[in-house]
Design an enzyme around this catalytic site. Structure first.
Site, PDB file in Angstrom:
ATOM      1  N   SER A  25      24.069  38.138  44.629  1.00 14.77           N
ATOM      2  CA  SER A  25      25.264  38.819  44.110  1.00 14.77           C
ATOM      3  C   SER A  25      25.391  38.860  42.591  1.00 14.77           C
ATOM      4  CB  SER A  25      26.523  38.175  44.683  1.00 14.77           C
ATOM      5  OG  SER A  25      26.724  38.585  46.001  1.00 14.77           O
TER       6      SER A  25
ATOM      7  N   LYS B 177      34.990  37.376  37.100  1.00 13.14           N
ATOM      8  CA  LYS B 177      34.976  37.829  38.495  1.00 13.14           C
ATOM      9  C   LYS B 177      36.223  37.304  39.207  1.00 13.14           C
ATOM     10  CE  LYS B 177      31.865  38.007  42.529  1.00 13.14           C
ATOM     11  NZ  LYS B 177      30.592  37.534  43.117  1.00 13.14           N
TER      12      LYS B 177
ATOM     13  N   SER C 196      27.644  41.306  45.226  1.00 11.01           N
ATOM     14  CA  SER C 196      29.082  41.416  45.214  1.00 11.01           C
ATOM     15  C   SER C 196      29.703  41.472  43.811  1.00 11.01           C
ATOM     16  CB  SER C 196      29.687  40.220  45.960  1.00 11.01           C
ATOM     17  OG  SER C 196      29.470  39.023  45.255  1.00 11.01           O
TER      18      SER C 196
END
Lengths: 95, 492
Positions: free
Chosen positions: B179, B77, B155
């Site tokens: 998330s 990420k 997210s």
């Protein structure tokens, strides 16, 4: 609690985010909606409840108060938009 | 079978036997990534680094010294600092930023021999539930049932999309209010948020420090157990990381949950709940019962107040954490007009660099922390947070081992469908997941079925603090019983 245009302007200033004057009414109404959603918290009986400071009960670790890192100013400055002579450079702040 | 489709466990076993090499696995993933531009999952690709790491892993495997993650190609990420590789938190304000250091979590993975394929799309500063706020544009869900493009959730949307589309074997994610778990549910994969303090936050771009935790996003519960074990460590550089031994999570997947008590919280049964979600929840409950667990109705009375408390606490912390983006030390700096000074530089830089949702949350946070409102909002929210945590402590004290809930209120929705909705409507996506962050507990999302349209749905299991091993074992049982094997049909 509803946020008026003056409050929106003040919040934007405190947050150091430039918001054009024309956008302030929309911002005020958005922030008001979010705060209305938060008003529900007023229904909860919180008498005698301590505000949470740490989600897991823990005592922060202690260590010797000595320097453990550093000595590489060039790495620290590597990503600066403007660095000169070993310093971060910013617009003039003192007349 | 294409090598990129392997699970971590399958790849590990094949690597150990010498049936495949890490270079072969890595090349298979790199070629899939090249062909998957339409998903917009990988936003910074690092093929040279990947192949160099893969060659080193192959040498290590041959020498016989190979931890489980050795040679496994991963996506990272964009929130994790990776030395010398762009790290932007999907924000324009960090454009061009290449850290001089590595996050502890990724360092732990590289020390174990894992291979970095590149950085993954996400919502800007991890603020969002649909991956529509990234400076890179939307990440896209590989699942598709009509002409619409669907959100992979957020997210950690790029991580979810990449794992579900087999662009990598697994990915790192972070979870502040859901998330990891919400995008995992939207894409039919597994995602676990460990107990607060289990994983170091050092080098992870901060959103809300008292809520943020990193975790793995994987194709199976076993993979989550393997990868989580490598990510966890006590870290002197994060004062909230806990000095507890990390058990062998994979060894704890016994498949036996006989006599365990599973709580079903009545407050999670919302008015107007989606019928497909309700049925899935009932089916999951029956599966755990069939496996020998005892089902207990429980109450978590303050659940209703979790979302408003979260949307005070998280923006408050964000407004403080994001104060560091001022155009001085890294990233974007606005061009100044004649006569403009340092205050103009701050305000213009932040207006240009932060997207609308980040600006909104920073301003809400600023407001709830400002003089006169601190007690009414911030302190009250922290008190309600204490009550939410107490709700969980009380049910665990009754002997509950794990709690079963839906992971999300719906299946994945279309990109752009929420564009004109009130921001609060988007926040409702987190309704089943935020309680876990507020209480610091471990939670895992397990894919359990498809809705009527053919989109994946997930169930969430919530565990006792520090009992990730036991939680993973419950998840493993649920996974085996549900037998979820569907994959998105390739259209990209």
């Amino acid at each position: 609690m509803s946020i008026d245009i003056d409050t929106a302007r003040k919040v934007a200033h405190l947050a150091r985010i430039r918001v054009p004057e024309d956008n302030l009414p929309a911002l005020a109404s958005e922030l008001s909606n979010i705060l209305t959603f938060m008003e529900q918290l007023g229904e909860v009986d919180v008498d005698g409840i301590e505000p949470m400071t740490s989600v897991t009960p823990m005592r922060l670790k202690r260590r010797e108060d000595v320097v453990t890192d550093g000595g590489y100013p060039e790495k620290v400055l590597k990503n600066a938009p403007d660095a000169r002579e070993g310093f971060f450079a910013v617009p003039k702040v003192v007349e | 079978m294409s090598l990129n489709k392997l699970t971590i466990a399958e790849a590990r076993d094949a690597l150990a036997k010498g049936d495949v090499t890490s270079v072969e696995l890595t090349e298979a993933c790199l070629s899939q990534i090249e062909g998957a531009g339409a998903l917009n999952a990988f936003v910074h690709k690092t093929p040279e680094i990947a192949l160099e790491m893969a060659r080193a892993a192959d040498t290590r495997i041959k020498s016989g010294d190979a931890p489980a993650m050795c040679g496994i190609p991963l996506g990272v990420k964009d929130l994790f600092a990776t030395k010398g590789v762009a790290t932007q938190a999907a924000s324009k304000i960090l454009e061009g930023f290449k850290p001089e250091y590595e996050s502890t979590v990724t360092q732990n993975l590289w020390d174990a021999g894992a291979v970095m394929l590149g950085k993954l799309n996400m919502d800007e500063f991890a603020m969002g539930s649909s991956n529509e706020s990234a400076c890179y544009g939307n990440a896209v869900n590989p699942w598709k049932v009509d002409e619409r493009q669907l959100t992979p959730g957020g997210s950690s949307g790029g991580s979810a999309s990449a794992v579900a589309a087999d662009l990598c074997l697994a990915a790192t994610g972070t979870d502040t209010g859901g998330s990891i778990r919400q995008p995992a549910a939207f894409t039919g994969i597994v995602g676990i948020k460990p107990t607060y303090g289990r994983v170091s936050r050092w080098g992870v771009v901060a959103f809300a420090s008292s809520l943020d935790q990193a975790g793995p996003m994987t194709k199976s519960v076993r993979d989550a157990a393997i990868m989580l074990g490598t990510m966890c460590s006590h870290d002197p550089k994060d004062s909230t990381s806990t000095d507890l031994p990390v058990p062998d999570f994979e060894a704890m997947l016994t498949g036996d949950i006989r006599g365990k008590k599973i709580g079903i919280p009545k407050e999670y049964r919302m008015d107007g709940m989606d019928a497909g979600i309700e049925k899935l929840w009932a089916d999951g409950t029956a599966m755990l019962k069939d496996a020998g667990a005892e089902i207990v109705d429980i109450s978590l009375p303050h659940t209703k107040y979790a979302l408003p408390a979260y949307y005070v606490v998280a923006p408050a912390e964000a407004s403080s954490n994001l104060a560091r983006y001022d155009g001085v030390r890294y990233g974007h700096r606005a061009k100044l007009a004649a006569g403009e000074g340092i205050d103009d530089m701050y305000a213009k830089t932040r207006a240009e660099g932060f997207g609308p949702e980040v600006q909104r949350r920073v301003m809400i946070g600023t407001y709830v922390l400002s003089a006169g409102f601190y007690d009414a909002y911030y302190n009250r929210a922290r008190k309600v947070r204490a009550l939410i945590k107490r709700d969980f402590e009380e049910v665990f004290a009754q002997g509950i081992d794990a709690i079963l809930t839906p992971a999300t209120p719906s299946a994945a929705f279309g990109l752009g469908e929420m564009a004109n909705a009130d921001p609060v409507a988007m926040y409702l996506n987190d309704v089943f997941t935020v309680t876990v962050n507020l209480a610091g507990l471990p939670g895992i999302s397990v894919p359990c079925g498809l809705d009527a349209a053919g989109l994946p749905l997930g169930l969430q299991l919530i565990g006792r603090p520090w009992e990730e091993g036991d939680l993973l074992n419950h998840a493993h049982v649920l996974e085996q019983a549900a037998g979820f094997a569907a994959k998105p049909e390739k259209w990209w």
